[in-house]
Design a protein around this motif. Structure first.
Motif, short mmCIF file in Angstrom:
data_model
loop_
_atom_site.label_atom_id
_atom_site.label_comp_id
_atom_site.label_asym_id
_atom_site.label_seq_id
_atom_site.Cartn_x
_atom_site.Cartn_y
_atom_site.Cartn_z
N THR A 118 -22.30 4.41 -6.82
CA THR A 118 -20.86 4.25 -6.99
C THR A 118 -20.38 3.01 -6.25
O THR A 118 -20.58 2.88 -5.04
N THR A 119 -19.75 2.13 -6.99
CA THR A 119 -19.22 0.91 -6.40
C THR A 119 -18.00 1.22 -5.54
O THR A 119 -17.11 1.94 -5.96
N ASN A 120 -18.02 0.67 -4.35
CA ASN A 120 -16.87 0.81 -3.47
C ASN A 120 -15.85 -0.25 -3.84
O ASN A 120 -16.06 -1.43 -3.57
N SER A 121 -14.77 0.18 -4.50
CA SER A 121 -13.74 -0.79 -4.86
C SER A 121 -12.43 -0.40 -4.21
O SER A 121 -12.20 0.76 -3.88
N PRO A 154 -20.80 -3.62 -3.97
CA PRO A 154 -21.49 -2.80 -2.97
C PRO A 154 -21.45 -1.31 -3.33
O PRO A 154 -20.45 -0.83 -3.86
N TYR A 155 -22.54 -0.62 -3.08
CA TYR A 155 -22.58 0.83 -3.27
C TYR A 155 -22.38 1.52 -1.92
O TYR A 155 -22.97 1.10 -0.92
N GLY A 156 -21.63 2.60 -1.96
CA GLY A 156 -21.49 3.42 -0.76
C GLY A 156 -21.57 4.90 -1.11
O GLY A 156 -21.45 5.26 -2.28
N VAL A 157 -21.79 5.72 -0.09
CA VAL A 157 -21.73 7.17 -0.31
C VAL A 157 -20.25 7.53 -0.44
O VAL A 157 -19.44 7.14 0.39
N MET A 158 -19.91 8.25 -1.53
CA MET A 158 -18.52 8.58 -1.74
C MET A 158 -18.16 9.85 -0.97
O MET A 158 -18.92 10.81 -0.96
N LEU A 159 -17.01 9.81 -0.31
CA LEU A 159 -16.54 10.92 0.53
C LEU A 159 -15.11 11.23 0.17
O LEU A 159 -14.48 10.49 -0.58
#
Lengths: 298, 244, 226
Positions: free
Chosen positions: A110-113, A229-234
């Motif tokens: 998941t792209t951090n936008s 960038p990909y990040g862990v979604m919270l």
């Protein structure tokens, strides 16, 4: 500035976390504590981040990272027997499912936008991708300009669909968008000749190509339309949980363990068919590991 | 509930320059187009099949029966996937490539939904014809009509009126079933519903709006067919008096 | 056609069987739950109490006007929000459990219409006879009317259940692993749509065809006894 603020926040929360006995649990940590379980959202065909192996179990680079996060949650809450549940998500439903509490963290691609940050939170980045396109080698397509008038597959709900238009070379061309329901579906459209190209994160394209019947038929071409960038979604505004996730991930990056996991999934044969993606770490990712950030793209 | 209501987002601009309410309207348009086109296919083919199954010719009956068995016993979504992913690979390469590259998706979707619904219409038409007394056919034949003419002038005009209520509910079903065509890339209402959820996450607002839109479609269809039913009612028949 | 690869199916049959089991579980749960709720709705609709009538009619018309696939997704996303509103806690439901709930409440609307015409098919005199025996309303319904209504409508109820069995395939929209969902997941990974979708179609056909033949036979038998 932003990075140092993040680091500061991490430190502060880490101090706060050092004395959990006194602090009242809130947000996701409280939910996990009360329900005795944590639900990890995963993808089904985001190779090699989060996908199903031969036994249809979710595996991948992001899943391994999240397993470490789950371990950290266990020791944080002193719940060694915490039940870990898995829930498949798609690009369409992952955000609502995060908001309605069905999943507690999403480990995929998941792209951090900045736009998404209105709705959910993100950990520090564990991957940087470039948006490019996969084509059949025999199509002769080399660049964005070659796409004029051609059908181009895109997966609905992802960030790529608007990018062609934003590119300098893509400004004056007209493409026919066709919609796949998942990345594999969009790729099948290229494989079967329905679409001329599939515009997507390059690493996902590499994964799809590696898993296809004849990997040598395909190529990833064109300039990078954007780095993402990909990040862990919270869940949004859940500082204690985010601090714990970030602390764990940053720890992995600093100790070199994250790089080992990277090598395991990107530079070695991976299930289910023991293909090797041969996708070396990009300079952008090395930089991201050296100075972790959670700043989303515009 | 800490849900953040926001009705304004319908007037915000989406990635493609359109506003979200315009996505809804365009979805509504595609839903209507796919449904009406499929309904036309289904009525035509379903009538032919229904008639075939009432003829004295054994093989025509067998063909009709087989069709109905086949198309009623496979889920719609599986049928659509067969048309979309499997059939183009089974036909000769040239036709397959044409199906994949030049044939608009909506045609595949309409064919899939139409053929699926035709099996149901065929059942209705058959039961309508069978509900008529046998004497009607004999009377027609006695007047010197051919077998076909007894259908054309005697039996079908009656049969359609008898089954109109059942056809009404099939016509409303087709609007609901058209939602499944999202899975083969038709940008209809349900597709837009999913897409708007993905982009905005305003689940409750969009669910309310889309549900109302489907209500409206069902209601309009129901009223239109009720009107047809009223105009074509056969005096003296019980089935001709139920207007709803 | 020449490269139809059966190994894709044999390698994954276990996963497919798991999916089929889930499909059957949802079907049976929704059938039992749907018939119970549907019967209650039918009784409400036929009662002389106006608000109950309205409620039942509203319920049935609501679910009969919206596409099932939309209800499946909407419930999946909204039910947890509702529970959170009611209990103040986040309660994860999961796609699999959400589908059990959705199908039960959705099919209840359809079963209710069948039960309504079943109840109406029982001669009025039977109700009078029940009361004459000193039965209460509940006893008359339970011991006299409903058993007959149920029996008369058995073939229609079962036909609806076959439709329900096919409709479970729509849970693929929320990523639950039913029979079709399992096949789709394998397709996503192995990129072999021809093999997987064909297999799914054949299996569905065999099961549904056999069941619908059984229902036809049952119908013939019931018709004779009546």
């Amino acid at each position: 500035m932003r990075k140092s603020l993040t680091a500061l926040a991490v430190c502060l929360s880490a101090i706060g976390l050092a004395a959990p006995a006194h602090a009242e649990l809130t947000g996701t940590l409280q939910k996990i504590k009360e329900s005795g379980s944590i639900t990890v959202g995963h993808r089904e065909s985001s190779v090699p981040f989060s996908y199903l192996d031969a036994d249809q179990k979710p595996v991948g680079y992001a899943m391994d990272l999240c397993a470490k996060v789950v371990d950290a949650v266990k020791s944080e809450l002193k719940m060694p027997n915490l039940q870990v549940k898995y829930q498949a998500v798609t690009s369409q439903n992952r955000i609502p499912l995060m908001q309605n509490g069905t999943i507690d963290l999403e480990c995929g691609s998941t792209t951090n936008s900045v736009a998404r940050q209105q709705q959910v939170g993100f950990s520090v980045h564990y991957f940087i991708t470039s948006v490019r396109m996969a084509v059949r080698k025999d199509s002769g397509i080399k660049d964005i300009g070659d796409l004029n008038g051609k059908p181009v597959a895109t997966t609905t709900g992802t960030t790529s669909d608007a990018l062609i238009k934003q590119n300098e070379k893509g400004k004056h061309i007209d493409v026919k968008n066709i919609y796949g329901k998942d990345h594999a579906d969009s790729f099948l459209m290229v494989e079967s000749g329905r679409a001329a190209a599939f515009v997507m994160d390059d690493i996902l394209l590499a994964g799809l190509i590696a898993n296809s019947k004849n990997p040598s038929d395909f190529a990833i071409v064109g300039p990078s339309l954007r780095d993402e960038p990909y990040g862990v979604m919270l869940r949004k505004d859940d500082a204690p949980f985010k601090a714990l996730v970030d602390k764990t991930l940053i720890g992995l990056m600093k100790s070199g363990e994250a790089e080992k996991l990277y090598t395991k999934w990107f530079m070695n044969p991976i299930p289910p068919r023991n293909v090797n993606l041969n996708f070396p770490m990009s300079p952008a990712l090395k930089a991201a590991f050296a100075s972790p950030s959670d700043k989303g793209v515009e | 509930m800490n849900y953040h209501w926001d009705w304004q987002f319908f007037f915000q601009e989406a990635d493609d320059g359109l506003k979200y309410y315009e996505w809804v309207i365009s979805g509504l348009g595609w839903t209507t187009a796919v449904s009406l086109a499929s309904l036309a296919v289904a009525l035509l083919l379903g009538s032919v099949l229904g008639v075939m199954r009432t003829t004295p010719k054994r093989w025509l009956v067998a063909v009709g029966d087989t069709y109905v068995d086949l198309f009623r016993n496979i889920p719609l979504i599986v049928q659509l996937f067969l048309w979309f992913f499997v059939v183009p690979e089974l036909v000769p390469d040239k036709i397959g490539i044409w199906m994949k590259q030049d044939l608009p998706y909506i045609v595949t979707a309409v064919v899939g939904l139409g053929l699926y619904t035709a099996a149901r219409i065929a059942e209705q038409v058959k039961s309508g014809i069978n509900a008529l007394p046998r004497g009607q056919r004999f009377a027609g034949l006695a007047l010197g009509f051919t077998e076909w003419q007894t259908y054309r002038y005697v039996r079908l005009p009656m049969a359609y009126r008898i089954v109109l209520p059942a056809l009404t509910s099939e016509s409303m079903n087709i609007f609901k079933n058209s939602a499944v065509t999202y899975a083969v890339g038709i940008l209809e209402l349900y597709f837009q519903y999913k897409q708007i959820i993905e982009k905005t996450s305003q689940v409750l607002e969009i669910t309310i709006v889309v549900t109302l839109a489907y209500f409206m479609l069902a209601f309009v269809m129901n009223r239109m067919l009720a009107f047809v039913e009223k105009r074509t009612r056969v005096p003296g028949l019980i089935s001709g008096t139920g207007g709803k | 056609m020449s490269d139809f690869d059966f190994s894709v199916i044999t390698a994954n049959w276990h996963f497919l069987a798991e999916g089929l089991r889930y499909t059957l579980q949802v079907t049976v749960t929704a059938m039992i739950g749907g018939i119970i709720i549907g019967t209650l709705l039918a009784l409400m609709r036929l009662s002389s109490n106006k608000p109950l009538q309205w409620f039942a009619a509203g319920y049935v018309n609501f679910f009969r006007s919206v596409p099932l696939v939309q209800v499946i997704l909407a419930v999946y996303l909204i039910l947890p929000l509702l529970l959170q509103f009611l209990t103040g806690k986040m309660i994860p439901i999961g796609a699999e459990n959400s589908a059990y709930f959705t199908f039960t409440i959705f099919e209840a609307a359809y079963y209710s219409e069948i039960m309504r015409s079943g109840i109406q098919s029982v001669p009025r005199g039977q109700i009078g006879a029940g009361y004459a025996l000193g039965f209460t309303y509940g006893q008359t319904m339970r011991l006299v009317v409903l058993p007959q209504a149920f029996r008369n409508m058995l073939p229609v109820l079962l036909t609806q259940t076959i439709v329900l069995f096919q409709d479970v395939s729509l849970v693929y929209a929320i990523g639950a692993t039913d029979f079709f969902g399992a096949a789709d997941k394998i397709t996503q990974r192995d990129l072999r749509p021809v093999e997987m979708y064909t297999t799914v179609a054949v299996v569905y056909f065999i099961i549904c065809f056999a069941l619908s033949r059984l229902v036809k036979r049952l119908q013939a038998r019931i018709a004779i006894i009546r």
